[in-house]
Scaffold this active site. Structure first.
Site, short mmCIF file in Angstrom:
data_model
loop_
_atom_site.label_atom_id
_atom_site.label_comp_id
_atom_site.label_asym_id
_atom_site.label_seq_id
_atom_site.Cartn_x
_atom_site.Cartn_y
_atom_site.Cartn_z
N LYS A 57 27.80 -5.35 -27.57
CA LYS A 57 26.40 -5.48 -27.16
C LYS A 57 25.59 -4.28 -27.67
O LYS A 57 24.44 -4.43 -28.10
CB LYS A 57 26.28 -5.59 -25.64
CG LYS A 57 26.70 -6.93 -25.07
CD LYS A 57 25.89 -8.11 -25.58
CE LYS A 57 24.51 -8.19 -24.99
NZ LYS A 57 23.78 -9.42 -25.46
N TYR A 73 33.48 -5.40 -25.08
CA TYR A 73 32.24 -6.15 -24.78
C TYR A 73 31.02 -5.26 -24.92
O TYR A 73 30.07 -5.60 -25.64
CB TYR A 73 32.31 -6.74 -23.36
CG TYR A 73 30.95 -7.11 -22.83
CD1 TYR A 73 30.22 -8.15 -23.39
CD2 TYR A 73 30.37 -6.39 -21.77
CE1 TYR A 73 28.95 -8.47 -22.93
CE2 TYR A 73 29.11 -6.71 -21.29
CZ TYR A 73 28.40 -7.75 -21.88
OH TYR A 73 27.14 -8.07 -21.42
N THR A 108 22.62 -5.53 -21.85
CA THR A 108 23.26 -5.12 -20.60
C THR A 108 23.18 -3.61 -20.40
O THR A 108 23.10 -2.85 -21.37
CB THR A 108 24.74 -5.56 -20.64
OG1 THR A 108 25.44 -4.96 -19.56
CG2 THR A 108 25.42 -5.12 -21.93
N ASP A 109 23.28 -3.20 -19.14
CA ASP A 109 23.34 -1.76 -18.85
C ASP A 109 24.69 -1.16 -19.28
O ASP A 109 24.83 0.07 -19.33
CB ASP A 109 23.08 -1.49 -17.36
CG ASP A 109 24.06 -2.17 -16.41
OD1 ASP A 109 24.95 -2.93 -16.89
OD2 ASP A 109 23.96 -1.95 -15.19
N GLU A 110 25.67 -2.01 -19.57
CA GLU A 110 27.00 -1.48 -19.91
C GLU A 110 27.00 -0.69 -21.23
O GLU A 110 27.93 0.05 -21.50
CB GLU A 110 28.03 -2.61 -19.98
CG GLU A 110 28.16 -3.33 -18.66
CD GLU A 110 29.45 -4.13 -18.52
OE1 GLU A 110 30.37 -3.93 -19.32
OE2 GLU A 110 29.51 -4.95 -17.60
O1 TDX Z 1 38.46 -10.32 -9.77
C1 TDX Z 1 37.76 -9.31 -9.95
N1 TDX Z 1 37.97 -8.20 -9.17
C2 TDX Z 1 37.26 -7.04 -9.33
O2 TDX Z 1 37.49 -6.06 -8.60
C3 TDX Z 1 36.73 -9.26 -10.97
C4 TDX Z 1 36.47 -10.45 -11.84
C5 TDX Z 1 36.02 -8.09 -11.09
N2 TDX Z 1 36.28 -7.01 -10.31
C6 TDX Z 1 35.47 -5.80 -10.48
C7 TDX Z 1 35.30 -5.28 -11.90
C8 TDX Z 1 33.89 -4.72 -11.88
O3 TDX Z 1 33.89 -3.37 -11.43
O4 TDX Z 1 34.15 -6.16 -10.06
C9 TDX Z 1 33.14 -5.58 -10.88
C10 TDX Z 1 32.31 -6.67 -11.51
O5 TDX Z 1 33.12 -7.31 -12.45
P1 TDX Z 1 32.55 -8.48 -13.38
O6 TDX Z 1 31.97 -9.54 -12.51
O7 TDX Z 1 33.62 -8.85 -14.33
O8 TDX Z 1 31.33 -7.77 -14.09
P2 TDX Z 1 31.22 -6.43 -14.97
O9 TDX Z 1 32.48 -6.09 -15.64
O10 TDX Z 1 30.59 -5.37 -14.11
O11 TDX Z 1 30.18 -6.92 -16.08
C11 TDX Z 1 29.06 -7.73 -15.70
O12 TDX Z 1 27.86 -7.01 -15.65
C12 TDX Z 1 27.25 -6.63 -16.85
C13 TDX Z 1 28.93 -8.90 -16.64
O13 TDX Z 1 30.15 -9.58 -16.75
C14 TDX Z 1 28.43 -8.49 -17.97
O14 TDX Z 1 28.26 -9.59 -18.81
C15 TDX Z 1 27.13 -7.80 -17.80
O15 TDX Z 1 26.66 -7.36 -19.03
#
Ligand code: TDX
Length: 383
Positions: A186, A182, A157-159
């Site tokens: 990774k 997480y 992942t880019d994270e």
């Molecule tokens: O309910 C929500 N409200 C919200 O504002 C959720 C679930 C997330 N968010 C925000 C948090 C993040 O800034 O949205 C963004 C995206 O969240 P996620 O879908 O949880 O993804 P993220 O944390 O960015 O991580 C994802 O991208 C990289 C994946 O879950 C990882 O597995 C991947 O490596």
């Protein structure tokens, strides 16, 4: 699909005769997309090593097998193994006897890693270690000819690169700076894979991709969460000020990149994958609401459900990928615009509500907020 039409020359050409492919995490969202592509567009046999955890589901793969008939069913073998079980994993690797390994199995939800980091260390770090050891043993046993062809592709992942400010993009030379349990797990797994290449000569390729979205994504990630909350008329949780930026990539574009990197990527190299899909979370959520206003009009605009909630602890501000290396070396570009990919994803989730219900129930997860341990209650719950 016509059952005769199981091979496209492109993927078969890329595989160069590799007929036994071990995919870890093939019952997950991205792994499932890889498995479906392999089943549809090659003649390879897939050994799907998956522990069948809360986010695992085989419906999409079963659909492809059904489309293609019995012949294809022989080409998919589920090996229900947890990567933390070194012995079972070594046995699965012996059974699969692979020409190519694509390692996608991982605990992947940042919010869950905040609640329970132990599972992430076990699966992502220890699990990758066990896989590397099992693959090393396998690679040592291969004939010279098969050894030359063999590769292990580690999907990441880019994270791992941390959080960007307003400008700049992650590339292969960006220093690692993970900031969530997480992403730290990774990052550790990436380092293990590189170390096994440098120390033992294991032929590896690594990729680091930006946020994926598309059909079959487990409904805990932003895009499916927003769709399901909006459809149910429930508050749509937007973390913090909603200005965090993610670089969205349609999952099938990611699969294109993975298959190229796995087969043509330079050994010991890593490739950053992203399709210039930067959006703030607020933009993403509003775009989904506008699509829903057209697809399932209701009395008030769906955007009226958007509710700012307590921010994620350690919330990375911005991710963005510079995909120059994979574009120039391997000729990859994304082919779905965010608008096009999002529209088909929203339509898919509307059509497949029963699947969402099924997987949520099986996971005993009804869409409640995760990952705010120690950070107080949600504003939405307080109001
Ligand atoms: O309910 C929500 N409200 C919200 O504002 C959720 C679930 C997330 N968010 C925000 C948090 C993040 O800034 O949205 C963004 C995206 O969240 P996620 O879908 O949880 O993804 P993220 O944390 O960015 O991580 C994802 O991208 C990289 C994946 O879950 C990882 O597995 C991947 O490596």
């Amino acid at each position: 699909m016509d059952p005769q039409q199981t091979t496209t020359p492109e993927l078969s050409e890329l595989l160069e005769g590799r007929q036994r492919i071990l995919v870890t995490g093939g019952a997950g969202f991205i792994g499932g997309a890889v498995v479906r592509r392999l089943l549809r567009e090659s003649t390879a046999t897939v050994f799907n090593v998956d522990k069948m955890s809360y986010a695992s589901d085989l419906s999409s793969i079963e659909g492809v097998l059904k489309e293609a008939g019995q012949a294809s069913e022989d080409r998919h073998h589920l090996l229900k193994v947890d990567l933390t079980d070194a012995e079972a994993l070594a046995a699965a690797v012996r059974q699969a006897d692979p020409d190519l390994v694509m390692h996608l199995a991982a605990e992947s939800h940042v919010d869950r890693s905040i609640e329970g980091p132990g599972d992430f260390i076990a699966s992502n770090v220890t699990g990758t270690f066990h896989l590397l050891q099992a693959i090393r043993g396998h690679w040592d046993r291969l004939s010279d000819e098969r050894k030359k062809q063999f590769r292990l592709h580690h999907i990441s992942t880019d994270e791992v690169f941390g959080s960007l400010g307003d400008v700049g993009r992650f590339s292969e030379t960006t220093p690692y700076d993970p900031r969530s349990p997480y992403s730290a797990s990774k990052a550790a797994s990436d380092h293990l894979v590189s170390a096994w290449h440098h120390t033992y000569g294991l032929p590896v390729v690594l990729t680091n991709c930006s946020n994926n979205y598309g059909p079959w994504q487990f409904p805990e990630k932003l895009i499916p969460v927003v769709i399901l909350k909006a459809v149910a008329g429930e508050p749509i949780p937007l973390y913090g000020d909603g200005a965090n930026v993610r670089d969205w990539l349609y999952v099938e574009d990611h699969v294109d990149a993975l298959l190229l990197a796995a087969t043509k990527g330079g050994l010991g190299h890593s490739y950053c994958i992203g399709g210039y899909g930067e959006r703030t979370n607020k933009q993403v959520v509003e775009a989904i609401c506008h699509l829903l206003d057209k697809l399932i009009p209701s009395k008030s605009a769906h955007s009226s459900l958007i509710t700012p909630v307590t921010d994620r602890p350690g919330h990375d501000r911005r991710y963005a990928i510079d995909p120059t290396k994979i574009s120039e070396e391997l000729g990859w570009t994304s082919s779905h615009s965010f608008e096009k990919g999002l529209k088909s994803t929203v339509k898919w989730f509307l059509k497949n509500h029963s699947w969402c219900k099924k997987v949520r129930e099986r996971a005993n997860y009804q869409g409640s907020r995760l990952g705010i341990a120690g950070h107080g209650l949600l504003q939405a719950q307080n109001s």
